[in-house]
Write a protein that holds these residues in place. Structure first.
Motif, PDB file in Angstrom:
ATOM      1  N   GLY A   1      -0.396 -46.399   2.732  1.00  0.00           N
ATOM      2  CA  GLY A   1      -0.111 -45.418   1.689  1.00  0.00           C
ATOM      3  C   GLY A   1      -1.315 -44.602   1.262  1.00  0.00           C
ATOM      4  N   ASN A   2      -2.499 -45.200   1.321  1.00  0.00           N
ATOM      5  CA  ASN A   2      -3.725 -44.504   0.895  1.00  0.00           C
ATOM      6  C   ASN A   2      -4.525 -43.926   2.059  1.00  0.00           C
ATOM      7  N   THR A   3      -3.986 -44.030   3.259  1.00  0.00           N
ATOM      8  CA  THR A   3      -4.718 -43.553   4.429  1.00  0.00           C
ATOM      9  C   THR A   3      -4.807 -42.026   4.428  1.00  0.00           C
ATOM     10  N   PRO A   4      -6.005 -41.467   4.610  1.00  0.00           N
ATOM     11  CA  PRO A   4      -6.159 -40.007   4.550  1.00  0.00           C
ATOM     12  C   PRO A   4      -5.550 -39.269   5.733  1.00  0.00           C
ATOM     13  N   GLN A   5      -5.307 -39.974   6.845  1.00  0.00           N
ATOM     14  CA  GLN A   5      -4.652 -39.384   8.000  1.00  0.00           C
ATOM     15  C   GLN A   5      -3.242 -39.949   8.138  1.00  0.00           C
ATOM     16  N   GLU A   6      -2.343 -39.174   8.742  1.00  0.00           N
ATOM     17  CA  GLU A   6      -1.010 -39.702   9.011  1.00  0.00           C
ATOM     18  C   GLU A   6      -1.105 -40.788  10.078  1.00  0.00           C
ATOM     19  N   LYS A   7      -0.387 -41.882   9.846  1.00  0.00           N
ATOM     20  CA  LYS A   7      -0.291 -42.953  10.830  1.00  0.00           C
ATOM     21  C   LYS A   7       1.180 -43.257  11.077  1.00  0.00           C
ATOM     22  N   LEU A   8       1.560 -43.328  12.327  1.00  0.00           N
ATOM     23  CA  LEU A   8       2.913 -43.724  12.687  1.00  0.00           C
ATOM     24  C   LEU A   8       2.893 -45.198  13.062  1.00  0.00           C
ATOM     25  N   VAL A   9       3.666 -45.989  12.338  1.00  0.00           N
ATOM     26  CA  VAL A   9       3.719 -47.435  12.544  1.00  0.00           C
ATOM     27  C   VAL A   9       5.121 -47.817  12.987  1.00  0.00           C
ATOM     28  N   ALA A  10       5.211 -48.716  13.952  1.00  0.00           N
ATOM     29  CA  ALA A  10       6.498 -49.260  14.380  1.00  0.00           C
ATOM     30  C   ALA A  10       6.516 -50.757  14.088  1.00  0.00           C
ATOM     31  N   VAL A  11       7.582 -51.212  13.433  1.00  0.00           N
ATOM     32  CA  VAL A  11       7.780 -52.632  13.157  1.00  0.00           C
ATOM     33  C   VAL A  11       8.915 -53.106  14.054  1.00  0.00           C
ATOM     34  N   TYR A  12       8.629 -54.103  14.876  1.00  0.00           N
ATOM     35  CA  TYR A  12       9.581 -54.585  15.880  1.00  0.00           C
ATOM     36  C   TYR A  12      10.224 -55.889  15.420  1.00  0.00           C
ATOM     37  N   LEU A  13      11.554 -55.960  15.523  1.00  0.00           N
ATOM     38  CA  LEU A  13      12.306 -57.116  15.040  1.00  0.00           C
ATOM     39  C   LEU A  13      13.273 -57.614  16.107  1.00  0.00           C
ATOM     40  N   ASN A  14      13.724 -58.878  15.902  1.00  0.00           N
ATOM     41  CA  ASN A  14      14.791 -59.395  16.751  1.00  0.00           C
ATOM     42  C   ASN A  14      16.128 -59.248  16.030  1.00  0.00           C
ATOM     43  N   ASN A  15      17.187 -59.803  16.599  1.00  0.00           N
ATOM     44  CA  ASN A  15      18.527 -59.662  16.009  1.00  0.00           C
ATOM     45  C   ASN A  15      18.656 -60.291  14.634  1.00  0.00           C
ATOM     46  N   SER A  16      17.797 -61.264  14.330  1.00  0.00           N
ATOM     47  CA  SER A  16      17.868 -61.972  13.052  1.00  0.00           C
ATOM     48  C   SER A  16      16.951 -61.362  11.995  1.00  0.00           C
ATOM     49  N   TYR A  17      16.420 -60.172  12.275  1.00  0.00           N
ATOM     50  CA  TYR A  17      15.512 -59.477  11.356  1.00  0.00           C
ATOM     51  C   TYR A  17      14.193 -60.219  11.154  1.00  0.00           C
ATOM     52  N   HIS A  18      13.836 -61.058  12.116  1.00  0.00           N
ATOM     53  CA  HIS A  18      12.488 -61.628  12.122  1.00  0.00           C
ATOM     54  C   HIS A  18      11.544 -60.603  12.729  1.00  0.00           C
ATOM     55  N   VAL A  19      10.420 -60.387  12.089  1.00  0.00           N
ATOM     56  CA  VAL A  19       9.433 -59.461  12.628  1.00  0.00           C
ATOM     57  C   VAL A  19       8.725 -60.108  13.814  1.00  0.00           C
ATOM     58  N   ILE A  20       8.712 -59.395  14.919  1.00  0.00           N
ATOM     59  CA  ILE A  20       7.980 -59.856  16.095  1.00  0.00           C
ATOM     60  C   ILE A  20       6.538 -59.371  16.025  1.00  0.00           C
ATOM     61  N   ASP A  21       6.386 -58.092  15.686  1.00  0.00           N
ATOM     62  CA  ASP A  21       5.037 -57.527  15.580  1.00  0.00           C
ATOM     63  C   ASP A  21       5.132 -56.148  14.922  1.00  0.00           C
ATOM     64  N   GLU A  22       3.998 -55.628  14.526  1.00  0.00           N
ATOM     65  CA  GLU A  22       3.922 -54.248  14.043  1.00  0.00           C
ATOM     66  C   GLU A  22       2.730 -53.586  14.705  1.00  0.00           C
ATOM     67  N   ARG A  23       2.899 -52.327  15.056  1.00  0.00           N
ATOM     68  CA  ARG A  23       1.842 -51.629  15.776  1.00  0.00           C
ATOM     69  C   ARG A  23       1.631 -50.231  15.214  1.00  0.00           C
ATOM     70  N   VAL A  24       0.367 -49.817  15.133  1.00  0.00           N
ATOM     71  CA  VAL A  24       0.069 -48.419  14.860  1.00  0.00           C
ATOM     72  C   VAL A  24       0.206 -47.686  16.184  1.00  0.00           C
ATOM     73  N   ILE A  25       1.185 -46.782  16.264  1.00  0.00           N
ATOM     74  CA  ILE A  25       1.482 -46.092  17.511  1.00  0.00           C
ATOM     75  C   ILE A  25       0.655 -44.830  17.673  1.00  0.00           C
ATOM     76  N   PHE A  26       0.420 -44.150  16.556  1.00  0.00           N
ATOM     77  CA  PHE A  26      -0.233 -42.846  16.646  1.00  0.00           C
ATOM     78  C   PHE A  26      -0.925 -42.523  15.334  1.00  0.00           C
ATOM     79  N   ILE A  27      -2.046 -41.829  15.416  1.00  0.00           N
ATOM     80  CA  ILE A  27      -2.740 -41.328  14.227  1.00  0.00           C
ATOM     81  C   ILE A  27      -2.832 -39.811  14.341  1.00  0.00           C
ATOM     82  N   GLY A  28      -2.235 -39.108  13.409  1.00  0.00           N
ATOM     83  CA  GLY A  28      -2.177 -37.651  13.439  1.00  0.00           C
ATOM     84  C   GLY A  28      -0.803 -37.183  13.019  1.00  0.00           C
TER      85      GLY A  28
END
Length: 212
Positions: free
Chosen positions: A106-133
Motif C-alpha cells: 500500500g505504501n510502495t511508491p511504484q506500482e506492483k502487481l502481485v499474484a496470490v495463488y490458491l488451491n480449491n480449498s482457498y489455502h494459499v500456496i504462494d504469493e509472487r510479485v509479478i511486475f513492477i511498473g
C-alpha cells in the motif's frame, strides 16, 4: 521516562506502546527542555509520519547521528519485516488478501502487481510479485501470471496492484488486462477470483464492481 516505558513493555508487551513511545525507546534520551516522548511527538507531528532522511532527522534538536541512524535502521527493519510476511498455507478470503496487501504494498511508491495463488480449498500456496511498473496489456501478459500458477498446481488466483496516487478507481487498462487474464485463466481451468486495487488504507474489488 525510559524506565517507565521499559516497565510497560515488560508488563504489557511492546504492542501496547503508542507511536511516540516506540520512537522514544529507540531515541533513548530527550533534551533539557523536552522529554524524549515530547521530542518523539514533535518528530512524528512535524514529519507527517516518519518519512525522513538522515539530514531531516538531525535537524531536530536533540537528535544526533547515532539516534538518527537508530531510527532509520528501525524503520527499515520494520519495512523489511512487512515485505517478508506472506500468507503461505493459510485459508483466506478476498478481504484477508486485501488487508494483507495494504500492509505489504500500500505504501510502495511504484506500482506492483502481485499474484496470490490458491488451491480449491482457498489455502494459499504462494504469493509472487509479478511486475513492477504500470499494469497494462503492453507490459504485463497473462502468461507471466499463469506460468507460476501451472508450476505450483494452483487452481485459483487473486491478483492485485497498488495505486501510489491513492485512487481506488480501475483504469481502462486495468479492466482490459483483467478481462484478458480472466479469459486466459478459463482456457486452462483456473479460477480468477478477483483483481484488487490497493492503496495505503483500503482496497477496491473489480469483482464487487461487476467489471469481471
Amino acid at each position: 521516562m525510559m524506565i517507565n516505558l521499559r516497565e510497560k513493555i515488560l508488563a504489557h508487551g511492546v504492542s501496547t506502546l503508542k507511536n511516540e513511545e516506540l520512537l522514544a525507546v529507540i531515541i533513548g534520551n530527550g533534551t533539557k527542555n523536552n522529554s524524549v516522548v515530547d521530542l518523539s511527538k514533535k518528530i512524528i507531528c512535524d514529519s507527517g509520519g516518519l518519512n525522513l532522511s538522515l539530514r531531516q532527522l538531525m535537524s531536530f534538536n536533540g537528535i544526533g547521528v547515532a539516534q538518527a541512524c537508530k531510527v532509520l535502521a528501525a524503520i527499515e527493519l520494520g519495512s523489511r519485516k512487512i515485505q517478508s510476511d506472506t500468507l503461505s498455507e493459510k485459508v483466506v478470503s478476498v478481504d484477508d488478501v486485501g488487508q494483507h496487501l495494504i500492509n505489504k504494498i500500500g505504501n510502495t511508491p511504484q506500482e506492483k502487481l502481485v499474484a496470490v495463488y490458491l488451491n480449491n480449498s482457498y489455502h494459499v500456496i504462494d504469493e509472487r510479485v509479478i511486475f513492477i511498473g504500470t499494469v497494462d496489456q503492453a507490459t504485463v501478459h497473462p502468461r507471466d501470471i499463469l506460468r507460476e500458477a501451472i508450476s505450483m498446481s494452483a487452481t485459483q488466483i487473486i491478483v492485485a496492484h497498488n495505486h501510489p496516487n491513492g485512487s481506488l478507481m480501475f483504469s481502462t487498462n486495468d479492466q482490459d488486462f483483467s478481462l484478458r487474464l480472466k479469459k486466459s485463466c478459463q482456457l486452462i481451468g483456473i479460477n480468477l477470483i478477483d483483481h484488487l486495487i490497493i492503496t495505503k488504507k483500503t482496497y477496491s474489488s473489480l469483482k464487487t464492481l461487476n467489471l469481471i
